[in-house]
Write a protein that holds these residues in place. Structure first.
Motif, short mmCIF file in Angstrom:
data_model
loop_
_atom_site.label_atom_id
_atom_site.label_comp_id
_atom_site.label_asym_id
_atom_site.label_seq_id
_atom_site.Cartn_x
_atom_site.Cartn_y
_atom_site.Cartn_z
N UNK A 1 18.16 21.10 1.14
CA UNK A 1 18.49 22.39 1.74
C UNK A 1 20.00 22.47 1.98
N UNK A 2 20.60 23.66 1.85
CA UNK A 2 22.01 23.82 2.22
C UNK A 2 22.20 23.48 3.70
N UNK A 3 23.32 22.86 4.02
CA UNK A 3 23.61 22.49 5.41
C UNK A 3 24.24 23.68 6.15
N UNK A 4 23.74 23.96 7.35
CA UNK A 4 24.35 24.96 8.22
C UNK A 4 25.23 24.29 9.27
N UNK A 5 25.55 23.02 9.07
CA UNK A 5 26.49 22.29 9.93
C UNK A 5 27.73 21.99 9.11
N UNK A 6 28.76 22.80 9.29
CA UNK A 6 29.98 22.61 8.51
C UNK A 6 31.18 23.25 9.21
N UNK A 7 32.36 22.79 8.81
CA UNK A 7 33.62 23.44 9.14
C UNK A 7 34.39 23.59 7.84
N UNK A 8 35.14 24.67 7.74
CA UNK A 8 35.97 24.86 6.55
C UNK A 8 37.19 25.70 6.87
N UNK B 1 45.52 32.54 6.62
CA UNK B 1 44.59 31.42 6.63
C UNK B 1 43.34 31.77 7.42
N UNK B 2 42.28 31.01 7.14
CA UNK B 2 41.06 31.18 7.91
C UNK B 2 40.47 29.82 8.23
N UNK B 3 39.80 29.75 9.38
CA UNK B 3 39.04 28.58 9.82
C UNK B 3 37.69 29.11 10.28
N UNK B 4 36.61 28.44 9.86
CA UNK B 4 35.28 28.90 10.26
C UNK B 4 34.31 27.72 10.26
N UNK B 5 33.18 27.95 10.90
CA UNK B 5 32.20 26.88 10.95
C UNK B 5 30.85 27.39 11.41
N UNK B 6 29.89 26.48 11.36
CA UNK B 6 28.53 26.78 11.73
C UNK B 6 27.89 25.51 12.26
N UNK B 7 26.97 25.66 13.23
CA UNK B 7 26.30 24.49 13.81
C UNK B 7 24.85 24.85 14.12
N UNK B 8 23.92 24.14 13.49
CA UNK B 8 22.49 24.34 13.73
C UNK B 8 22.10 23.52 14.96
N UNK B 9 22.07 24.17 16.12
CA UNK B 9 21.89 23.44 17.38
C UNK B 9 20.42 23.16 17.71
N UNK B 10 19.48 23.94 17.15
CA UNK B 10 18.06 23.61 17.15
C UNK B 10 17.52 23.98 15.78
N UNK B 11 16.33 23.52 15.45
CA UNK B 11 15.80 23.77 14.12
C UNK B 11 15.82 25.25 13.76
N UNK B 12 16.52 25.56 12.67
CA UNK B 12 16.57 26.90 12.08
C UNK B 12 17.27 27.96 12.93
N UNK C 1 21.27 28.71 14.44
CA UNK C 1 22.64 28.19 14.38
C UNK C 1 23.63 29.15 15.04
N UNK C 2 24.75 28.57 15.46
CA UNK C 2 25.91 29.31 15.95
C UNK C 2 26.95 29.34 14.84
N UNK C 3 27.70 30.43 14.76
CA UNK C 3 28.79 30.52 13.78
C UNK C 3 30.03 31.07 14.47
#
Length: 194
Positions: free
Chosen positions: A23-30, A42-53, A55-57
């Protein structure tokens, strides 16, 4: 709209045929380079799956445009910050649909050499998105997203992009967006999943 939904479904179907990928990861920074018409920065962004399915972005972009015409020089800055909450809906071993709602804060400032006062404006709004992310292989991801954004006025935006991982965690991304006002956005940079 039907063509967009068809392309999202196609991406999910393509991703489902490659069982060696995850599965694609929803935990990333870029982060990296961004360009919106004549603005770039420039841009900075990220996402964090804090419970199953679920996520915060979040994201932050700082862009600038400098114009010089008939001796008048104008410098305009555009800062965009977002924070959002999303739901992941797996559709196969290698692909997921997602739904996301974001709050957007947009800050604009402009100055010139004319002696006039500087211009500053702040607007906030929201964005509602649905998309699909699919792993073609264990190191190659493609994605597409349809968004409705309302800040100054309402607009619809389509996004196409991909991530190519060079290691298990580190990779590169490229993305193209276009809205119904024919505004083109390009994003290129480095991604790290965890």
């Amino acid at each position: 709209m039907k063509k967009t939904l068809a392309s999202l479904t196609l991406l999910a179907t393509i991703g489902s045929g490659y069982v060696q990928a995850e599965q694609p990861s929803f935990n990333y920074v870029e982060g990296g380079y961004t360009s919106i018409d004549d603005f770039d920065g420039f841009l900075v962004r990220g996402s964090y799956e804090f419970i199953d399915n679920i996520y915060l972005s979040g994201s932050y972009s700082a862009l600038n445009d400098e114009l010089s015409d008939l001796g008048i020089e104008t410098d305009t800055d555009l800062d965009i910050a977002t924070i959002g909450l999303g739901v992941i809906i797996p559709v196969s071993d290698t692909a997921s649909f997602y739904l996301e709602a974001e709050y957007i804060d947009l800050e604009t400032s402009s100055s010139s050499n004319t002696g006039r006062p500087d211009f500053d404006e702040s607007e906030d709004g929201y964005e509602l998105s649905m998309g699909v992310r699919a792993m073609l292989t264990s190191s190659t991801e493609i994605y597409s997203e349809l968004s409705h954004r309302d800040i100054f006025s309402a607009s619809t935006e389509i996004t196409f992009g991909g991530r190519q991982y060079l290691t298990d965690n580190l990779g590169l991304f490229a993305e193209y967006q276009r809205d119904d006002f024919e505004t083109d956005t390009y994003n290129l940079g480095v991604t790290y999943k965890f």
